[in-house]
Enzyme design. Sequence first.
Site, PDB file in Angstrom:
ATOM      1  N   GLN A  18       9.909   0.643   1.615  1.00 47.64           N
ATOM      2  CA  GLN A  18       9.338   0.667   2.962  1.00 47.64           C
ATOM      3  C   GLN A  18      10.030  -0.286   3.933  1.00 47.64           C
ATOM      4  OE1 GLN A  18       5.199   0.507   1.029  1.00 47.64           O
ATOM      5  NE2 GLN A  18       4.788   1.522   2.956  1.00 47.64           N
ATOM      6  N   HIS A 112       6.779   0.267  -7.139  1.00 46.00           N
ATOM      7  CA  HIS A 112       5.936   0.570  -5.972  1.00 46.00           C
ATOM      8  C   HIS A 112       6.344   1.950  -5.453  1.00 46.00           C
ATOM      9  CE1 HIS A 112       3.379  -1.219  -2.555  1.00 46.00           C
ATOM     10  NE2 HIS A 112       3.572   0.046  -2.251  1.00 46.00           N
ATOM     11  N   GLU A 157      -0.815   0.309  -7.513  1.00 47.98           N
ATOM     12  CA  GLU A 157      -1.844   1.350  -7.388  1.00 47.98           C
ATOM     13  C   GLU A 157      -1.680   2.397  -8.481  1.00 47.98           C
ATOM     14  OE1 GLU A 157      -2.056   2.723  -3.311  1.00 47.98           O
ATOM     15  OE2 GLU A 157      -3.206   0.943  -2.755  1.00 47.98           O
TER      16      GLU A 157
HETATM   17  C1  BGC Z   1       0.406   1.278  -0.610  1.00 51.91           C
HETATM   18  C2  BGC Z   1       1.356   0.922   0.513  1.00 51.91           C
HETATM   19  C3  BGC Z   1       0.961   1.670   1.769  1.00 51.91           C
HETATM   20  C4  BGC Z   1      -0.436   1.240   2.145  1.00 51.91           C
HETATM   21  C5  BGC Z   1      -0.951   1.798   3.444  1.00 51.91           C
HETATM   22  C6  BGC Z   1      -1.027   1.431  -0.199  1.00 51.91           C
HETATM   23  O1  BGC Z   1      -1.526   2.581  -0.775  1.00 51.91           O
HETATM   24  O2  BGC Z   1       0.549   0.424  -1.698  1.00 51.91           O
HETATM   25  O3  BGC Z   1       2.654   1.209   0.092  1.00 51.91           O
HETATM   26  O4  BGC Z   1       1.873   1.497   2.795  1.00 51.91           O
HETATM   27  O5  BGC Z   1      -1.322   1.610   1.135  1.00 51.91           O
HETATM   28  O6  BGC Z   1      -1.170   3.170   3.399  1.00 51.91           O
END
Ligand code: BGC
Length: 430
Positions: A18, A112, A157
């Site tokens: 990102q 990630h 996550e």
């Molecule tokens: C993720 C990030 C994402 C953020 C906002 C999370 O699910 O780990 O990579 O940018 O949420 O949507």
Amino acid sequence: MGEFPSGFVWGAATAAHQVEGGNWNADCWALEHARPSLFVEPSGDACDHAARYGDDIALLAGLGLNAYRFSIEWARIEPEEGAFSMAALDHYRRVIEACWTRGVQPIGTFHHFTSPRWVARQGGWADDRIIDCFARYCERTADALAHELAWACTINEINIPDTLVAQKRLRALDGPEAAERRAAAQSALGAPLESFYLFAGGAGYAERACAAHAKARDAIGAAAPHVPVGMTMSIQEDEAEDHDDAREALARYRAAVYAPYYAATAKDDFIGVQTYTRMMHFRDGRPGRPKGCVRTMMGYEYRPEALGFACRDAWAQTRKPILVTESGIATANDAERRAFIRTALDSVRDALADGVDIRGYVYWTLLDNYEWLSGYRPTFGLIGVDRVTQRRALKPSAAMLGAIARVNSLDIAEPIEEGIVGAGAAVGLG
Ligand code: BGC
């Protein structure tokens, strides 16, 4: 009283794909460049953080934060199967060193969302070979640098692929109008779409992902026994409509998206909690937003106090120390962000007062960055990034969170100045 426990971790997070830029060997990059694409725009140079990490960490430290959560990019470390890049490992070693030099604890995440293209070609997260491949990458990476981390997260996550299935948010991948984009994506990847982490949920995923996590945790733990290792989970506040069918729907949802993952934390040192909103569970079995709620730029319900609920749930289910590894809001209105952060932290403090063991709070995200399928439009950052010049601009919320971190308390002098503050001063350029 607004105090937090001494030694509380105050940080901000990013993820390699990102922010780093030019992550062309990752599966996600291939998907972004499919024509037509499921992604609204490609990540391109992102925030050029691969080159600018030193200044960005200096900004974070200058604010008063004491931790930086970043991810290590597998596609750079192991660009082809079994071929490890010493230069890439050195890069992340320098990132870690830049943290310690500024008095910042590095929190490293080993996965990630993105994987190397060769991993996708062998089925990615939908194929059991991922378990050993991921463990081998973690072992090599951990041997090189894990002993210098303050915290290590295996998979970011881990439950989000199943969450996206349960929330029926992958419907965009199906149906006649999506057929063309799916076909283009698969031809760009040279693999089924389900090989990509975010799309890998469903039958067999939980067992596979938890096995990958366990092997990764053991590998990292063996290389760096003093570093706490855990997974991070996407946990929302969940609420059922007052109806038996809705309560049953919620129970089914929890069994699919939380239970196997909570169970898999048994041998972990901590759990990373990541919370953005509340989910209502309705009698028709459909999870969604409460009717008429205020929404954020992502379309989520504005619900900062969901964070306290999520921490209480993680604690009740696992009894593991909690690190809030992500919490944040996408908004163009920084006053709204400041209010969100304060209310979220209030809910953390209340949970702490009730005995929930929370060790720190890491805001998502340090920089306005590439929000996956949504591209650059949603702005979660404490720091704005000019998409042409890459110039950083501190938002008042950055100053506010830094002030809170410095005194370890919500009792800070207000108001924080409105408007965007130039970023130069914090890195000695201003
Ligand atoms: C993720 C990030 C994402 C953020 C906002 C999370 O699910 O780990 O990579 O940018 O949420 O949507």
